[in-house]
Structures are given as structure tokens and as C-alpha cells.
Design an enzyme around this catalytic site. Sequence first.
Site, PDB file in Angstrom:
ATOM      1  N   GLY A  54       0.683  -1.321   0.106  1.00  7.39           N
ATOM      2  CA  GLY A  54       0.032   0.166   0.122  1.00  7.39           C
ATOM      3  C   GLY A  54       0.783   1.242   0.006  1.00  7.39           C
ATOM      4  N   GLU A 109       4.416   4.113   5.882  1.00 12.91           N
ATOM      5  CA  GLU A 109       3.277   3.133   5.837  1.00 12.91           C
ATOM      6  C   GLU A 109       1.972   4.077   5.049  1.00 12.91           C
ATOM      7  OE1 GLU A 109       1.730   0.532   5.748  1.00 12.91           O
ATOM      8  OE2 GLU A 109       1.331  -0.356   7.456  1.00 12.91           O
ATOM      9  N   ASP A 110       1.347   3.159   4.650  1.00 10.21           N
ATOM     10  CA  ASP A 110      -0.179   3.844   4.027  1.00 10.21           C
ATOM     11  C   ASP A 110      -1.166   4.321   5.213  1.00 10.21           C
ATOM     12  OD1 ASP A 110      -0.814   1.217   4.548  1.00 10.21           O
ATOM     13  OD2 ASP A 110      -1.570   0.745   2.612  1.00 10.21           O
ATOM     14  N   ASP A 113      -3.826   1.742  11.649  1.00  9.29           N
ATOM     15  CA  ASP A 113      -4.968   1.466  12.077  1.00  9.29           C
ATOM     16  C   ASP A 113      -5.133   0.990  13.540  1.00  9.29           C
ATOM     17  OD1 ASP A 113      -8.123   1.139  11.994  1.00  9.29           O
ATOM     18  OD2 ASP A 113      -7.886  -1.018  11.205  1.00  9.29           O
ATOM     19  N   VAL A 163     -11.102   3.448   3.260  1.00  8.85           N
ATOM     20  CA  VAL A 163     -10.753   4.181   2.297  1.00  8.85           C
ATOM     21  C   VAL A 163      -9.742   3.435   1.143  1.00  8.85           C
ATOM     22  CG1 VAL A 163     -10.980   6.464   3.367  1.00  8.85           C
ATOM     23  CG2 VAL A 163      -8.666   5.109   3.494  1.00  8.85           C
ATOM     24  N   ASP A 169      -5.950  -0.205  -1.140  1.00 11.36           N
ATOM     25  CA  ASP A 169      -6.514  -1.079  -1.866  1.00 11.36           C
ATOM     26  C   ASP A 169      -7.757  -1.423  -1.190  1.00 11.36           C
ATOM     27  OD1 ASP A 169      -5.316  -2.735  -0.139  1.00 11.36           O
ATOM     28  OD2 ASP A 169      -6.130  -4.461  -1.180  1.00 11.36           O
ATOM     29  N   ARG A 175      -5.967   1.001  -6.239  1.00 10.54           N
ATOM     30  CA  ARG A 175      -4.613   1.456  -5.846  1.00 10.54           C
ATOM     31  C   ARG A 175      -4.097   2.646  -6.774  1.00 10.54           C
ATOM     32  NH1 ARG A 175      -2.305  -1.972  -1.797  1.00 10.54           N
ATOM     33  NH2 ARG A 175      -2.474  -4.190  -2.140  1.00 10.54           N
TER      34      ARG A 175
END
Length: 201
Positions: A54, A109-110, A113, A163, A169, A175
Amino acid sequence: MTEENHQKNIKSSEILGRILFPGREIQKRVRELGNKITHDYYGKELILICILRGAVVFLTDLIKHIDLPLSIDFMSISSYGFNETDSGLVKITKDLDENIEGKNVLIVEDIIDTGLTLSYMIRNLQLRNPASIEICTLIDREVRRIASLKIKYSAFKLEEKYVVGYGLDYKQKYRNLESIYELKTDTVKKDIESLKSSLNK
Ligand code: IMP
Ligand code: MG
């Protein structure tokens, strides 16, 4: 199919909701983060570790705005592998190629969470004796955090929404979108229901 038509094709799906972060805004924040990193690490040796898959889009834009000698490396982690009883919940599926001893590590990092993936990764990387480890994330979704993490750089904050786009993704798709979109809640609900019913079988 032209590029524009192809994008229209993806966006007219049942899955994408509204745009939360438009491409232009993302580019502006990424440039600001790159400038800040350049300032903070001036005179230091920096290695950026991108978490596959990601964070790839974010990494490739970010490094263009960091005006320092740097190297990049990649790591892949499988999270929530509930079936892998003997290896725990998190597993490294692709390790770094470089030695990070004595280096200043910046993890890219994307989205963070629960924070479980990254906290496992940081504990693992710390054993390799880097000079420092910091985190740079595109999105920080703090509401669901379980593992406490110190996040030095984040481009956007987000509430409960799932999202996609700009590297993120849904089932390996979307993506390639320039902007970040909210996923329609019906899609997620349907997925959760089918997951529950398969667990009850
Ligand atoms: P966690 O912080 O260990 O809970 O996991 C974060 C990882 O879950 C991220 O690296 C993403 O790969 C994935 N993820 C979490 N939320 C989203 C989302 O909204 N869209 C796409 N991927 C997500
Ligand atoms: Mg990820």
C-alpha cells in the site's frame, strides 16, 4: 481506452463513495512532509523502509521531495493471519535487503489502524540496532488504535471510514486512483456479513 475513460470506468463502480482527499491536496501534503523530513534529517544518513504494498505510491512521491542522500528498502508483512497458529498473528513475508545497523530508519506506511502491524515491525527492527526509528504514515486512523505508537509524520487523520486509492486497496484494486475515496458502507457491510456466515458454517 484513454486514461480519462479508464479512470471514469473505475469511479462509476458501486464501490467508491465520495473523495475524502483529492489528488492535489495529497501532493501538497506529501511535498510538505518531504520538506520537513529534509530539514529534520539534515546531515544524517537516512533509509526509508516502505511497507508493501500500500505505501508504494506514497513512497515514490515522497522521496522526490526529500533533498538528502537516502536509500530505500521494502518489507512485506502479513497481518491477522489467524490460521498461522505457530507463527503468531504477524509474519514477515519479505524482509529487508539492506543492513540497517547504525542507520536512521524512517518507516513509510499507507495507513495505521490498530497499530499492531507496525508495533510488531518496530520491535523486530529495533533488534537490528539502527541509530533511530521513526514513522511516516499517509493516514493516521487513531480511533481504532490498540498498540500505542509514536508517529512523527502523518499527512492526514481519518475517522472510522475505510478508504481506497493512492496506493490503498480494496481486495487488491483501486490502488491506481490519484485521490483517496471513501468505500461505500454497503460494500463493507456485505463483506462482513458474508465473513460472519462463513465462520458460522
Ligand atoms: P493495523 O494498523 O495493523 O491495524 O493495519 C494497518 C494495515 O491495514 C494497513 O497497512 C493497510 O494495509 C490495512 N488497512 C487498514 N485500513 C485500511 C483502509 O481503510 N484501506 C486500505 N487498507 C487499510
Ligand atoms: Mg499496509
